[in-house]
Write an enzyme that holds these catalytic residues in place. Structure first.
Site, short mmCIF file in Angstrom:
data_model
loop_
_atom_site.label_atom_id
_atom_site.label_comp_id
_atom_site.label_asym_id
_atom_site.label_seq_id
_atom_site.Cartn_x
_atom_site.Cartn_y
_atom_site.Cartn_z
N TYR A 196 0.87 -1.18 0.00
CA TYR A 196 0.00 0.00 0.00
C TYR A 196 0.91 1.23 0.00
CZ TYR A 196 -3.51 3.38 1.61
OH TYR A 196 -4.33 4.48 1.74
N ASP A 217 -2.11 -1.22 -4.06
CA ASP A 217 -2.46 0.16 -4.41
C ASP A 217 -1.17 0.95 -4.49
OD1 ASP A 217 -3.29 2.78 -4.54
OD2 ASP A 217 -4.57 2.71 -2.76
#
Length: 252
Positions: free
Chosen positions: A108, A147
């Protein structure tokens, strides 16, 4: 092998929606979650009924922020948290599972901030993360998913000109960071399989962005070059809801 990556924007929130039904339908061998927004024990409690998976978590020191988790049908040979760099390792952003023939790295990537106040930090983070990946690649190939908080090319966001160098996720610094990942030999699996397809994985909750498909492709599954020939499918699964991101999939 079917791998799913999904920024869930809060594991406890999405669990109250159709998350478990989605998980049954998706039926992944490996599920990588980002932005769990919960401490390790809270993630374990929320996912307690996923008993056919081994669960591994990495939470941020700040409660209700960031965090990653991996659910795996096969028990990994080992699981490690973080990059081993103190300034990066308190937000639960990196979780790595080792298997016989590859590593799976769930990431992330930090957002550069509304006023781009974290852009310089992001530049260093990208460089250090790439070094971390390349060090692992010396041992075996790597699948990196999550992400990445960047739209790589104009095709990867709806309004490229109005966002360029103004909005976090589409500055030249962040684009350069993704260029460095790709130029180092990592393969963007979705773009390899769909060179010209316009498809997004994230939509703001504001302005009915998802209904209007005003989105960004900021979720990626990258693989070492030696694995790229084994990719059968790479897809963005826009018909799954519950988060401001949709899941993305890789079948090898």
């Amino acid at each position: 092998m079917k791998l799913i990556s999904w920024n869930v924007n809060g594991i406890r929130a999405i669990a109250k929606k159709d998350f478990f039904e989605s998980l049954n339908t998706l039926d992944p061998d490996i599920l990588c979650l980002q932005e769990t927004k919960a401490q390790d024990l809270e993630v374990e409690k929320t996912l307690a009924n996923c008993s056919n998976y081994y669960l591994y978590t990495n939470s941020a020191s700040q409660k209700g922020y960031s965090g990653t988790a991996i659910l795996s049908r096969e028990k990994p040979m080992g699981v490690t948290k973080d990059m081993g760099i103190e300034e990066h390792d308190n937000e639960g952003r990196v979780l790595c599972a080792e298997y016989a023939n590859y590593y799976v790295v769930n990431v992330y990537v930090p957002n550069s901030g509304q006023q781009l106040e974290r852009l310089e930090y992001r530049k260093k983070w990208d460089a250090d993360f790439l070094n971390y990946i390349k060090a692992m690649e010396k041992h075996k190939p790597v699948i990196v998913c999550g992400d990445f908080n960047v739209a790589h090319r104009p095709i990867d966001l709806k309004n490229d000109k109005s966002n360029y160098n103004k909005t976090a996720g589409y500055t030249q610094v962040e684009i350069d960071g993704m260029d460095n990942f790709i130029n180092s030999g990592l393969v963007d699996t979705f773009r390899k399989m769909h060179p010209t397809e316009i498809k997004y994985s994230y939509w703001s909750y504001r302005f009915k962005s998802r209904e209007r498909d005003v989105g960004w492709r900021i979720d990626y599954i990258l693989v070492s070059e030696s694995l790229s020939g084994m990719v059968n499918q790479a897809s963005i699964l826009q018909n799954y809801y519950g988060s401001d991101h949709c899941p993305i999939a890789l079948i090898m």
